[in-house]
Design a protein around this motif. Structure first.
Motif, PDB file in Angstrom:
ATOM      1  N   TRP A 135     -30.930  21.209  34.557  1.00  0.00           N
ATOM      2  CA  TRP A 135     -30.416  20.472  33.408  1.00  0.00           C
ATOM      3  C   TRP A 135     -31.031  19.078  33.284  1.00  0.00           C
ATOM      4  CZ3 TRP A 135     -26.626  23.075  36.507  1.00  0.00           C
ATOM      5  CH2 TRP A 135     -26.005  24.153  35.869  1.00  0.00           C
ATOM      6  N   THR A 211     -30.773  23.894  25.203  1.00  0.00           N
ATOM      7  CA  THR A 211     -30.152  24.733  26.224  1.00  0.00           C
ATOM      8  C   THR A 211     -30.363  24.184  27.636  1.00  0.00           C
ATOM      9  OG1 THR A 211     -32.146  26.108  26.250  1.00  0.00           O
ATOM     10  CG2 THR A 211     -30.331  26.816  24.831  1.00  0.00           C
ATOM     11  N   LEU A 214     -27.516  18.790  29.819  1.00  0.00           N
ATOM     12  CA  LEU A 214     -26.143  18.641  30.297  1.00  0.00           C
ATOM     13  C   LEU A 214     -25.631  17.325  29.729  1.00  0.00           C
ATOM     14  CD1 LEU A 214     -23.728  19.542  32.025  1.00  0.00           C
ATOM     15  CD2 LEU A 214     -24.774  18.350  33.973  1.00  0.00           C
ATOM     16  N   TRP A 227     -15.690  19.732  21.114  1.00  0.00           N
ATOM     17  CA  TRP A 227     -16.232  20.410  22.296  1.00  0.00           C
ATOM     18  C   TRP A 227     -17.080  21.614  21.882  1.00  0.00           C
ATOM     19  CZ3 TRP A 227     -16.260  19.497  27.508  1.00  0.00           C
ATOM     20  CH2 TRP A 227     -16.499  20.570  28.364  1.00  0.00           C
ATOM     21  N   ALA A 231     -21.244  22.262  22.159  1.00  0.00           N
ATOM     22  CA  ALA A 231     -21.774  23.369  22.951  1.00  0.00           C
ATOM     23  C   ALA A 231     -22.408  24.462  22.101  1.00  0.00           C
ATOM     24  CB  ALA A 231     -20.656  23.971  23.801  1.00  0.00           C
ATOM     25  N   ASP A 236     -24.919  22.509  27.975  1.00  0.00           N
ATOM     26  CA  ASP A 236     -23.733  22.452  28.817  1.00  0.00           C
ATOM     27  C   ASP A 236     -23.128  21.053  28.734  1.00  0.00           C
ATOM     28  OD1 ASP A 236     -23.213  25.012  30.176  1.00  0.00           O
ATOM     29  OD2 ASP A 236     -25.287  24.780  30.858  1.00  0.00           O
ATOM     30  N   THR A 300     -15.896  20.968  32.240  1.00  0.00           N
ATOM     31  CA  THR A 300     -17.295  21.349  32.067  1.00  0.00           C
ATOM     32  C   THR A 300     -17.405  22.789  31.584  1.00  0.00           C
ATOM     33  OG1 THR A 300     -19.444  21.564  33.182  1.00  0.00           O
ATOM     34  CG2 THR A 300     -17.484  22.019  34.517  1.00  0.00           C
ATOM     35  N   THR A 301     -18.512  23.077  30.913  1.00  0.00           N
ATOM     36  CA  THR A 301     -18.824  24.448  30.503  1.00  0.00           C
ATOM     37  C   THR A 301     -19.476  25.229  31.638  1.00  0.00           C
ATOM     38  OG1 THR A 301     -20.948  23.670  29.654  1.00  0.00           O
ATOM     39  CG2 THR A 301     -19.132  23.831  28.075  1.00  0.00           C
ATOM     40  N   VAL A 302     -19.884  24.538  32.704  1.00  0.00           N
ATOM     41  CA  VAL A 302     -20.524  25.204  33.846  1.00  0.00           C
ATOM     42  C   VAL A 302     -19.417  25.805  34.701  1.00  0.00           C
ATOM     43  CG1 VAL A 302     -22.106  24.962  35.790  1.00  0.00           C
ATOM     44  CG2 VAL A 302     -22.378  23.496  33.769  1.00  0.00           C
TER      45      VAL A 302
END
Length: 402
Positions: A135, A211, A214, A227, A231, A236, A300-302
């Motif tokens: 990232w 993509t 981060l 959010w 995204a 992320d 987080t999206t991770v």
């Protein structure tokens, strides 16, 4: 007619070709400036002393030499005009009124379009502090600039109130920026009146995320819709969340984080449209004040704790402060501490802000290139010394004739 021994200029543009601002002309080549001017429909504004290209470079120089008067900026661009007077015999520094009219005719659009074409991420794979795994680290934040207290500015931008509901001295323009953490390069920005919130302006910037990014953000950027918008392009996210927001534990993870979900404010009871997030909670202690604790909650999206362990993400969130440093460079060192922008019209204010963003990106590009060539961390280089170098280049180049 030229005097004996003088060379007659071939076109009116020839003198404008001499206007050179060192680093800025290399960052924004004349052919690029001319193309942007044409795209914005300003190429037809013929003026022997101040054609559109010269006005663009004047705005950039005005932002580089913040605090100097119009005519002094023009003198700095031509180093006292000693060679220009020998060459043309009649060229003089344009008056402040003439420069103001030329700026108004140009408008903010060419500077905005120019920024959109050149403001790109700078970091390579070898740039220190720019990456975490796959990232690229980027951050988003907002700030405000004080603008002159004219009727037009006050009506368009608005002004804040003090805690006693009294009017502040100056109207303000709001700026939200997206910056690369490792290089402090501002890669996208949105401007608006004070009444327009940071989250609203932020939506204009999400199209610039990729993509491999981060995105770090503080508690001011919150809400399910924002959010999802951030995204949507595949980036992320790692955002701090407000303490009052409910985050039910759906699954505990081995690294101490847990899976939860966020919902829209109107859906907080039924939670019919949730978005799955991973939550990292921790507390920071001030060594000098042991009794002081600051709780943090990040989402987080991770979702994969092995790809990004909680401890590493908690330490990584500190990189969000890099955009605070970038905005401080822009407002304190480049514009000048507590300085008010000089433009008394909304169009002039926007033009000036885009000019400052362009100058900052040019200086940060210089610093990044220097760091790459010498193997240094960009953070080891001084922004203040770099801007002084850029200013010296202006007068040094202006001392040479065509």
């Amino acid at each position: 007619m030229p005097r004996p021994g003088q060379v007659k200029p071939e076109t009116d543009e020839r003198l404008s070709d001499r206007i050179a601002v060192g680093l800025l002309t290399r960052s924004f080549p004349p052919e690029l400036v001319d193309r942007v001017v044409a795209e914005c429909g300003r190429e037809g504004q013929r003026n022997r002393l101040l054609p559109p290209r010269v006005v663009v470079y004047f705005v950039l120089a005005m932002c580089l030499f913040s605090g100097q008067g119009y005519e002094e900026v023009a003198r700095l661009l031509t180093h006292g005009l000693a060679w220009a007077q020998r060459w043309s015999g009649s060229w003089q520094v344009p008056t402040t009124a003439a420069i103001s009219r030329a700026r108004a005719k140009l408008g903010p659009e060419p500077l905005k379009v120019l920024f959109g074409q050149v403001a790109r991420p700078l970091a390579t794979k070898s740039t220190r502090g720019a990456w975490y795994g796959r990232w690229r680290l980027v951050a988003i934040d907002g700030t405000v600039f004080d603008v002159p207290d004219s009727e037009d500015n006050a009506a368009y931008f608005g002004r804040p109130k003090t805690h006693r509901t009294q009017r502040c001295a100056f109207p303000q323009v709001r700026v939200v920026a997206l910056a690369e953490c490792g290089t402090h390069a501002i890669t996208a920005a949105a401007l608006g009146p004070l009444t327009m919130s940071e989250p609203v302006l932020a939506r204009e910037l999400f199209v610039h995320l990729g993509t491999d990014d981060l995105l770090l953000a503080d508690r001011g950027f919150t809400g399910l819709e924002l959010w999802r918008a951030a995204a949507a392009g595949g980036a992320d996210l790692l955002w701090r969340i407000r303490s009052h927001q409910v985050l039910p534990v759906r699954e505990d993870l081995p690294d101490g984080s847990y899976l939860s979900d966020i919902v829209a404010a109107r859906d907080h009871r039924t939670r019919t449209d949730p978005e799955t997030v991973r939550v990292i909670e921790y507390t920071l202690h001030d060594p000098g004040r042991p009794e002081q604790e600051t709780p943090y909650r990040l989402i987080t999206t991770v979702l994969d704790h092995e790809a990004a362990p909680a401890l590493e993400l908690a330490a990584l969130y500190n990189q969000r402060w890099e955009i605070e440093t970038a905005l401080d460079e822009l407002k304190t060192h480049q514009r000048g501490p507590a300085e008010v922008l000089r433009s008394r019209s909304p169009g002039g204010v926007e033009q000036e802000v885009w000019g400052h963003l362009l100058v900052h990106h040019a200086i940060r590009t210089l610093m990044h290139d220097t760091a790459e060539q010498t193997g240094l961390d960009t953070d080891r280089l001084s922004f203040t010394r770099s801007i002084r170098l850029a200013r010296r280049q202006v007068t040094a180049q202006a001392a040479f004739s065509p």
